[in-house]
Design a protein around this motif. Sequence first.
Motif, short mmCIF file in Angstrom:
data_model
loop_
_atom_site.label_atom_id
_atom_site.label_comp_id
_atom_site.label_asym_id
_atom_site.label_seq_id
_atom_site.Cartn_x
_atom_site.Cartn_y
_atom_site.Cartn_z
N GLY A 39 0.85 -1.18 0.00
CA GLY A 39 0.00 0.00 0.00
C GLY A 39 0.88 1.23 0.00
O GLY A 39 1.86 1.30 0.75
N PHE A 40 0.59 2.21 -0.83
CA PHE A 40 1.49 3.37 -0.95
C PHE A 40 0.71 4.68 -1.04
O PHE A 40 -0.44 4.72 -1.49
CB PHE A 40 2.41 3.22 -2.17
N MET A 41 1.38 5.73 -0.63
CA MET A 41 0.85 7.08 -0.74
C MET A 41 2.00 8.02 -1.08
O MET A 41 3.04 8.01 -0.42
CB MET A 41 0.18 7.53 0.55
N GLU A 42 1.83 8.81 -2.12
CA GLU A 42 2.84 9.76 -2.55
C GLU A 42 2.19 11.14 -2.71
O GLU A 42 1.13 11.26 -3.32
CB GLU A 42 3.45 9.33 -3.89
N SER A 43 2.82 12.14 -2.13
CA SER A 43 2.29 13.50 -2.25
C SER A 43 3.37 14.43 -2.79
O SER A 43 4.55 14.29 -2.47
CB SER A 43 1.79 14.02 -0.90
N TYR A 44 2.95 15.39 -3.61
CA TYR A 44 3.86 16.34 -4.23
C TYR A 44 3.30 17.76 -4.05
O TYR A 44 2.12 18.00 -4.31
CB TYR A 44 4.03 16.04 -5.73
N TYR A 45 4.16 18.65 -3.60
CA TYR A 45 3.73 20.03 -3.39
C TYR A 45 4.70 20.96 -4.11
O TYR A 45 5.91 20.94 -3.88
CB TYR A 45 3.69 20.38 -1.91
N GLU A 46 4.17 21.79 -5.00
CA GLU A 46 4.99 22.72 -5.78
C GLU A 46 5.18 24.01 -4.99
O GLU A 46 4.30 24.86 -4.94
CB GLU A 46 4.33 22.99 -7.12
N VAL A 47 6.35 24.14 -4.37
CA VAL A 47 6.67 25.33 -3.59
C VAL A 47 6.87 26.53 -4.50
O VAL A 47 6.41 27.64 -4.21
CB VAL A 47 7.93 25.09 -2.73
N ALA A 48 7.56 26.31 -5.61
CA ALA A 48 7.83 27.33 -6.61
C ALA A 48 7.80 26.64 -7.97
O ALA A 48 7.79 25.41 -8.06
CB ALA A 48 9.18 27.99 -6.34
N PRO A 49 7.79 27.40 -9.06
CA PRO A 49 7.73 26.78 -10.39
C PRO A 49 8.81 25.74 -10.64
O PRO A 49 8.61 24.81 -11.41
CB PRO A 49 7.86 27.98 -11.33
N LYS A 50 9.98 25.86 -9.99
CA LYS A 50 11.06 24.92 -10.23
C LYS A 50 11.43 24.08 -9.00
O LYS A 50 12.38 23.29 -9.05
CB LYS A 50 12.31 25.66 -10.72
N LEU A 51 10.67 24.21 -7.91
CA LEU A 51 10.98 23.49 -6.68
C LEU A 51 9.75 22.72 -6.20
O LEU A 51 8.68 23.30 -6.02
CB LEU A 51 11.45 24.46 -5.60
N THR A 52 9.94 21.42 -5.97
CA THR A 52 8.86 20.55 -5.53
C THR A 52 9.29 19.76 -4.29
O THR A 52 10.41 19.25 -4.24
CB THR A 52 8.46 19.54 -6.63
#
Length: 275
Positions: free
Chosen positions: A204-217
Amino acid sequence: MTNINNIRSKMKTVPEFKQTVLISSTIVFVTAITVLTNTAESAAADFSFKPSITVSEEYTDNVFLNSLAQKSDYITRIRPGFTSKYNAPFWEWDISYAYDYRYYAKQTIKNDNTQEVAAKGLIKLIDERLFLELSDTYKRVSLDSVRDTTTESLSFQQTDSNTAVVSPYVILRPTAATMLKTGYRYINTLYKDPAAVDNVSHVGFMESYYEVAPKLTLNLEYRFTRQESDLQQFNRHDAYLGSRYEYADKSFIFGMGGVSKVYYNNGINNLNPIW
């Protein structure tokens, strides 16, 4: 649970049955892909099929990787095969197949032929939301988990393996800068050699991505794995934290780190850093 273990122990004593399972699972998967491809061909999707054949001659001065009793041989290899891709709005398939025929001039090894299958499929059950990934991989692998003999020899300390994967997952976008991917992955690995240990994993997996800036995640991932085999069973928890920075077009720096906690059925627990 006792009945399952009894069945597994009986299967271990019948190598022919294991070989049939390996080949059958691959054939069924490839056949299913072929049928779906043919029925959907009228939808004007992107479809390609490329046959190939490779003929080569090799020389080795140590067939069995034995420094005390070296045996040399000339090996003729003929590899017919094909690759096929299919892309449609709701499903994608990618298949490659090769039959590897090997002839040893000095007969140091006889009947050492194998095949390689790599079949992957993606079904978009609900566009941009619900997906189903399928894959089946048949290939020759090393019996030694520490030393990869496939890079040194064609057959020494190796066996054919088949790994089937089924993975449904969901992708959600709570905000314009946030993406959440969560799902389940079933992995079944079988080996042709009875000495190797078959295993099944439930992930079971969970992945989250948050874009802090246009080039930084920023990335946050968690994965729970339950692995079962005749040798051992364990539960593993993996947690990662990382980031990705794109400093130029198609060029980026990426790193992740975290911890892994393993609980074995025999009562032993391990906690290790991972990166």
